[in-house]
Design a protein around this motif. Sequence first.
Motif, PDB file in Angstrom:
ATOM      1  N   SER A  91       0.855  -1.195   0.000  1.00 50.58           N
ATOM      2  CA  SER A  91       0.000   0.000   0.000  1.00 50.58           C
ATOM      3  C   SER A  91       0.881   1.232   0.000  1.00 50.58           C
ATOM      4  CB  SER A  91      -0.881   0.011   1.249  1.00 50.58           C
ATOM      5  OG  SER A  91      -1.507   1.268   1.416  1.00 50.58           O
ATOM      6  N   THR A  92       0.455   2.251  -0.693  1.00 49.91           N
ATOM      7  CA  THR A  92       1.084   3.574  -0.568  1.00 49.91           C
ATOM      8  C   THR A  92       0.106   4.533   0.092  1.00 49.91           C
ATOM      9  OG1 THR A  92       2.458   3.210  -2.507  1.00 49.91           O
ATOM     10  CG2 THR A  92       2.102   5.493  -1.855  1.00 49.91           C
ATOM     11  N   ARG A  93      -1.040   4.731  -0.570  1.00 53.57           N
ATOM     12  CA  ARG A  93      -2.001   5.743  -0.118  1.00 53.57           C
ATOM     13  C   ARG A  93      -2.590   5.447   1.260  1.00 53.57           C
ATOM     14  NH1 ARG A  93      -1.815   5.899  -5.636  1.00 53.57           N
ATOM     15  NH2 ARG A  93      -1.386   3.717  -5.238  1.00 53.57           N
ATOM     16  N   THR A  94      -3.127   4.254   1.430  1.00 50.83           N
ATOM     17  CA  THR A  94      -3.897   3.973   2.647  1.00 50.83           C
ATOM     18  C   THR A  94      -2.992   3.962   3.872  1.00 50.83           C
ATOM     19  OG1 THR A  94      -5.296   2.608   1.233  1.00 50.83           O
ATOM     20  CG2 THR A  94      -5.629   2.417   3.602  1.00 50.83           C
TER      21      THR A  94
ATOM     22  N   ARG B 188      -4.724  -4.414   6.650  1.00 55.60           N
ATOM     23  CA  ARG B 188      -5.000  -4.810   5.252  1.00 55.60           C
ATOM     24  C   ARG B 188      -4.591  -6.261   5.102  1.00 55.60           C
ATOM     25  NH1 ARG B 188      -3.481  -1.557  -0.149  1.00 55.60           N
ATOM     26  NH2 ARG B 188      -5.273  -0.407   0.632  1.00 55.60           N
TER      27      ARG B 188
ATOM     28  N   HIS C 248     -13.424  -1.914   1.526  1.00 53.00           N
ATOM     29  CA  HIS C 248     -12.376  -0.896   1.734  1.00 53.00           C
ATOM     30  C   HIS C 248     -13.128   0.382   2.142  1.00 53.00           C
ATOM     31  CE1 HIS C 248      -8.760   1.311   1.541  1.00 53.00           C
ATOM     32  NE2 HIS C 248      -8.295   0.963   0.362  1.00 53.00           N
TER      33      HIS C 248
ATOM     34  N   GLN D  31     -11.787   4.036   1.731  1.00 56.97           N
ATOM     35  CA  GLN D  31     -11.695   4.472   0.335  1.00 56.97           C
ATOM     36  C   GLN D  31     -13.068   4.970  -0.140  1.00 56.97           C
ATOM     37  OE1 GLN D  31      -8.811   4.492  -1.736  1.00 56.97           O
ATOM     38  NE2 GLN D  31     -10.118   5.721  -3.053  1.00 56.97           N
TER      39      GLN D  31
ATOM     40  N   PRO E 123      -9.169   5.073  -7.581  1.00 53.83           N
ATOM     41  CA  PRO E 123      -8.653   4.954  -6.211  1.00 53.83           C
ATOM     42  C   PRO E 123      -7.139   4.796  -6.145  1.00 53.83           C
ATOM     43  CG  PRO E 123      -9.683   2.905  -6.915  1.00 53.83           C
ATOM     44  CD  PRO E 123      -9.966   3.918  -7.986  1.00 53.83           C
TER      45      PRO E 123
HETATM   46  N1   CP Z   1      -6.473   3.005  -3.024  1.00 51.03           N
HETATM   47  C1   CP Z   1      -5.638   2.272  -2.292  1.00 51.03           C
HETATM   48  O1   CP Z   1      -6.038   1.479  -1.435  1.00 51.03           O
HETATM   49  O2   CP Z   1      -4.317   2.517  -2.553  1.00 51.03           O
HETATM   50  P1   CP Z   1      -3.101   1.803  -1.842  1.00 51.03           P
HETATM   51  O3   CP Z   1      -3.104   0.364  -2.243  1.00 51.03           O
HETATM   52  O4   CP Z   1      -1.875   2.538  -2.322  1.00 51.03           O
HETATM   53  O5   CP Z   1      -3.288   1.952  -0.356  1.00 51.03           O
END
Ligand code: CP
Length: 325
Positions: A70-73, A122, A150, A153, A281
Amino acid sequence: MTMLQPVEPREVAATRLAPLRRHLLDVDDLEDADVLRLLRRAAEWKGQGAGALPPTLRGQVVATVFFEPSTRTRLSFELAAQRLGALTMPFDVGRSSLEKLETLYDTLQTLAAMGVTMAVVRHRDNDVFAGLSQRTELSLINAGNGTEAHPTQALLDAFTLLGRLGRLDGRTIVITGDIVHSRVARSNLKLLGRLGARVIVCGPRELLPSDAALRLLGATSAPSLEDALVDADAVMCLRIQRERHAETSSRESSAQSYLSMYGLTLERFARARPDCVLLHPGPVNRDVELAASLVEHPRSLILEQVRNGLYMRMAVMEWLAGVLP
Ligand code: CP
């Protein structure tokens, strides 16, 4: 010589000290009033700018426990927690005693014993939270499990859409791509429907849920993206989640053929209404689910979604901590 204090029986201590423990495993865990409070609170945080913020999460300790990349979450949860005064504990799954076959339940209880109050988890399994939420002594936040859910999101997507469209009631939102493997789609279908939006899905037939499953979620499907886009206020493109496909899947096709057959090309987006906005997303696979240059299109909200994720996750952790105004 000092006498040790008598130890309080564990059960008594747990009863006395047990905080208000909530979990956010999907959007179903939220009453409509909670959703509205979260949207309002995220807007308040967004309006605060970059200055110092009141430490409403001081005393909270937030562990991020990610079994998938994951980056964003992950980073937005960690940043959101820090900005509101919580301590953060990025948990390295691969270097933990999970590798020595400790269960996730025992791991979470171990973190709780150290003072961790929230775990952002996650995991690849749809059933990872079954049995955990009743037993853990900390609050669980689902950061994406299998193809199931999710919730943060979906919340940040609704917040982003509201910021641009003003209201969701009566709006038409198209979700296109690998719907059947997408936890983002499932949580979005539930939440957008509750907020009054009409949701249309489209994509390769084998990547769509059955009509019966869609009906249960209050959505419909369109035969093509061109058809779906006719009245769309927004289109959300989803990545092809190959990591969740069977290895011998006949769904494999080249990126170019996917884009030309099903993806959001420049031509298809040009035929949508001139105010139709674009979401994704992330992570984006450019020139697969959408044309590369659409990522930076003036009506692309992709980075706005990322920005809004921070504010929504601040609000979500306040809700879990019982301090959401
Ligand atoms: N949208 C999302 O969950 O991105 P990541 O996998 O980078 O967290």
